[in-house]
Each structure stands twice: as structure tokens, then as C-alpha cells.
Motif scaffolding. Structure first.
Motif, PDB file in Angstrom:
ATOM      1  N   HIS A 125       0.961  -1.228  -0.015  1.00  0.00           N
ATOM      2  CA  HIS A 125       0.153   0.054   0.071  1.00  0.00           C
ATOM      3  C   HIS A 125       0.913   1.162   0.129  1.00  0.00           C
ATOM      4  CE1 HIS A 125      -3.702   2.407   0.624  1.00  0.00           C
ATOM      5  NE2 HIS A 125      -3.489   3.048   1.368  1.00  0.00           N
ATOM      6  N   LEU A 142       1.653   4.434  -2.710  1.00  0.00           N
ATOM      7  CA  LEU A 142       0.518   5.525  -2.277  1.00  0.00           C
ATOM      8  C   LEU A 142       2.156   6.543  -3.260  1.00  0.00           C
ATOM      9  CD1 LEU A 142      -0.528   6.046   1.599  1.00  0.00           C
ATOM     10  CD2 LEU A 142      -1.805   5.655  -1.354  1.00  0.00           C
ATOM     11  N   THR A 163       1.564   7.249  -6.104  1.00  0.00           N
ATOM     12  CA  THR A 163       1.101   8.159  -7.216  1.00  0.00           C
ATOM     13  C   THR A 163       0.987   9.670  -6.470  1.00  0.00           C
ATOM     14  OG1 THR A 163      -1.810   6.411  -5.961  1.00  0.00           O
ATOM     15  CG2 THR A 163      -1.781   9.370  -5.736  1.00  0.00           C
ATOM     16  N   LEU A 180       0.769  12.292  -8.357  1.00  0.00           N
ATOM     17  CA  LEU A 180       0.658  13.998  -8.423  1.00  0.00           C
ATOM     18  C   LEU A 180       1.338  14.702  -8.758  1.00  0.00           C
ATOM     19  CD1 LEU A 180      -1.674  13.947  -4.632  1.00  0.00           C
ATOM     20  CD2 LEU A 180      -2.109  14.273  -7.938  1.00  0.00           C
ATOM     21  N   PHE A 236      -5.980   5.639 -13.065  1.00  0.00           N
ATOM     22  CA  PHE A 236      -5.812   7.257 -12.601  1.00  0.00           C
ATOM     23  C   PHE A 236      -6.560   6.980 -11.342  1.00  0.00           C
ATOM     24  CE2 PHE A 236      -5.929  11.490 -11.856  1.00  0.00           C
ATOM     25  CZ  PHE A 236      -3.746  11.572 -11.416  1.00  0.00           C
ATOM     26  N   ARG A 239      -6.345   4.854  -8.058  1.00  0.00           N
ATOM     27  CA  ARG A 239      -4.889   5.491  -7.636  1.00  0.00           C
ATOM     28  C   ARG A 239      -5.350   6.206  -6.685  1.00  0.00           C
ATOM     29  NH1 ARG A 239      -0.291   4.085  -7.862  1.00  0.00           N
ATOM     30  NH2 ARG A 239      -0.807   2.996 -10.365  1.00  0.00           N
ATOM     31  N   LEU A 240      -6.141   7.376  -7.236  1.00  0.00           N
ATOM     32  CA  LEU A 240      -6.635   8.279  -6.552  1.00  0.00           C
ATOM     33  C   LEU A 240      -8.113   7.911  -5.157  1.00  0.00           C
ATOM     34  CD1 LEU A 240      -6.836  11.102  -8.713  1.00  0.00           C
ATOM     35  CD2 LEU A 240      -4.874  11.184  -7.275  1.00  0.00           C
ATOM     36  N   ALA A 297      -7.650   4.679  -3.482  1.00  0.00           N
ATOM     37  CA  ALA A 297      -6.887   4.116  -3.258  1.00  0.00           C
ATOM     38  C   ALA A 297      -5.963   5.107  -2.162  1.00  0.00           C
ATOM     39  CB  ALA A 297      -5.622   3.416  -3.716  1.00  0.00           C
ATOM     40  N   ALA A 298      -5.785   6.449  -2.216  1.00  0.00           N
ATOM     41  CA  ALA A 298      -4.958   7.389  -2.147  1.00  0.00           C
ATOM     42  C   ALA A 298      -5.248   7.813  -1.016  1.00  0.00           C
ATOM     43  CB  ALA A 298      -4.040   8.435  -2.997  1.00  0.00           C
ATOM     44  N   ARG A 310      -1.429  16.689  -1.606  1.00  0.00           N
ATOM     45  CA  ARG A 310      -0.149  16.428  -1.502  1.00  0.00           C
ATOM     46  C   ARG A 310       0.420  15.693  -0.603  1.00  0.00           C
ATOM     47  NH1 ARG A 310       5.846  15.548  -1.825  1.00  0.00           N
ATOM     48  NH2 ARG A 310       6.564  15.006  -3.289  1.00  0.00           N
ATOM     49  N   LEU A 338      -1.267  13.108   1.956  1.00  0.00           N
ATOM     50  CA  LEU A 338      -1.053  11.915   1.119  1.00  0.00           C
ATOM     51  C   LEU A 338       0.543  11.722   1.492  1.00  0.00           C
ATOM     52  CD1 LEU A 338      -1.441   9.963  -0.084  1.00  0.00           C
ATOM     53  CD2 LEU A 338      -0.878  10.530  -2.481  1.00  0.00           C
ATOM     54  N   HIS A 347       0.416  10.913   5.400  1.00  0.00           N
ATOM     55  CA  HIS A 347      -0.754   9.912   5.385  1.00  0.00           C
ATOM     56  C   HIS A 347       0.295   8.661   5.274  1.00  0.00           C
ATOM     57  CE1 HIS A 347      -3.743   6.706   6.131  1.00  0.00           C
ATOM     58  NE2 HIS A 347      -2.987   6.424   4.750  1.00  0.00           N
ATOM     59  N   ILE A 348       1.954   8.549   3.912  1.00  0.00           N
ATOM     60  CA  ILE A 348       3.107   7.898   4.150  1.00  0.00           C
ATOM     61  C   ILE A 348       3.214   7.714   5.573  1.00  0.00           C
ATOM     62  CG2 ILE A 348       4.281   7.315   3.029  1.00  0.00           C
ATOM     63  CD1 ILE A 348       2.464   8.646   0.197  1.00  0.00           C
TER      64      ILE A 348
END
Lengths: 123, 123
Positions: free
Chosen positions: A94, A98, A101, A105, B48, B51-52, B54-55, B88, B91, B94-95
Motif C-alpha cells: 500500500h 501511495l 500516486t 500527483l 488513475f 489510484r486516487l 486508493a490514496a 499531496r 498524502l 499519511h505515508i
DNA sequence: CTAAAACCTGACATCAATGTGAGAGGCAAG
DNA sequence: CTTGCCTCTCACATTGATGTCAGGTTTTAG
């Protein structure tokens, strides 16, 4: 401490704490009047639960892992180990997704920025 | 191609494709009989979108970003840029969180493994 | 003791993406 | 034309974590 304080310290709603207990993720001692009491350790526990939720694990999955956290000298270790390895892999995949992704972006943003710059130069 | 083929190629359910259209994320031309037709590009577009999703972006958020993908020479770029930067950042955070969670899992696994080894040695 | 604040249980509501089923119509092959 | 498969729309169900409301009890502060 009572449920309200734990909720405040862990940054979670009271409702969620009761839900965690219902799911077997969290236990509490009860006062004579039936109110839940928690210890300091529960703050960390709730934080950890939240972390796993954020990682996309379900209550059901978390409950399989927690015995390992509670009593590392348990027979459950074997099953839990397997489960943890599996979830770790899923988590890694995962994260990779990300990252890709985010790269996508970035590409979009660079393109948009380039367009903006072009417009700026033209103006 | 028709919706079934797009679904198969993109690895998504037919239901989801119709939902994406309903949300304004995907468009289609219609045959005389009313059936949706798609082009090859839509396969990438759906990928795409997935993918978003999933993000962790919602349909609503994705719809704000897509104009930028569709027509990079749009006025919407400004708003979209802002949105993309924001997403971004979210994200990235989150990562980071997931990485910390993975580390926590690793710690647990090492502990469990240590316990297993100890048991093995004892036996 | 009393009132306010926090807590209890139980039930229903929410959100978002997707599943599912019904009933009807499109489309290609025989 | 018919058969079979795919598609259409509409609508309701599902899932999981959480919100919210109601009616009642416990705890705490004054």
C-alpha cells in the motif's frame, strides 16, 4: 480515569472507545456504578489501535494481532505472527502504491505549474 | 469498447464505472441504443481514478483535480493546483504515518520472534 | 442535599463506494 | 426472427466506524 478523559487524551470520541470495547479491542474495569475505568496504559493502547485503523486494518484483523501485544508469551504467537507478516506485506504494498500516486500527483503539478509559468511569461 | 470490456481491462466492476460517470469522473459516448462506449484512454483514466481512490481521495476531491488532467490549459489550474498541493501534503503525512505503523509492526514481530526463539531454545 | 456534568445502554442515522436484483431493451450470430 | 449475452435505469442493501438521540443512572461540585 474515566472514559471521557481517556477519549480526550487519546484524541478519540467516547463513542469509539465503547465501540472498541464492544469489538474486544479494549477492556475496562467497572466502578460500582457501572462506569468504565481505564489506566494510563490504555492511552497508548488506543493510540496503537488508531494507528492500525489508519493503516487500513479492520477491527477483526486487529483483534487477531492484539493477543501478541498483550501476552507475548502466548501460544497465539504463531497465528499472530503469520497475520502480522501478512498485514506488513499488505501495508508495504500500500505504501508503495501511495508513493507512486504521489509521484503521479507531482507530475501533474509540474505540468500545471509549467502551464502557469507559460501564461505568466506571456502576460 | 463497451462498459463490460472497460471494466475487465481496468479491473473494476461495471457498477463502479457507472458510479464514476454519475459522479462526473468519467464520460462516455452513447450508441443509438443508449449503451456507453469508451476509448482506450479511458482505461488509463479509470486506473488513475482508482489510484486516487486508493490514496484516500473522495469522489468530490478527485473531481476537483481532474479538470487539470483533462485540459491543462484551463483557468481551473489555480484552484486545482491548490487542491493538489493540499492533497499531496495529506498524502505525504499519511505515508509517514504508515511507515511508522509498519515500524511498530516490525517491533512487535521481532518481539514475537524472540519469544518463539526462546521457546525453541528451551524445548 | 441538589444540581450539573459525565456516564450508561440501546437504537437508529450517516457516509461512500459498491453489490445486487428486477424488469426492459440493445445487439450480434445462427 | 430468435436466442443469448450484454447493457440500460432504478432502487434498495451492505459494510464499518462513528454520530446522535433518548431516557435513565452515577459521580462530583457547591
Amino acid at each position: 480515569m474515566r472514559i471521557g478523559e481517556l477519549a480526550a487524551r487519546a484524541g478519540v470520541s467516547v463513542r469509539s472507545l465503547r465501540y472498541y470495547e464492544e469489538q474486544g479491542l479494549l477492556t475496562s474495569t467497572r466502578s460500582a456504578g457501572g462506569q468504565r475505568h481505564y489506566t494510563q496504559d490504555d492511552v497508548e493502547r488506543v493510540a496503537f489501535i488508531q494507528r492500525l485503523y489508519a493503516a487500513g486494518l479492520s477491527s477483526r484483523t486487529i483483534i487477531e494481532l492484539l493477543p501478541c501485544l498483550d501476552s507475548p508469551s502466548d501460544e497465539n504467537s504463531d497465528a499472530a505472527m503469520e497475520r502480522m507478516a501478512k498485514e506488513r506485506d499488505r501495508l508495504s504494498a500500500h505504501i508503495e502504491d501511495l508513493l507512486r500516486t504521489r509521484d503521479a500527483l507531482d507530475v501533474l503539478m509540474v505540468a500545471a505549474q509549467a502551464h502557469r509559468d507559460a501564461r505568466q511569461t506571456a502576460a
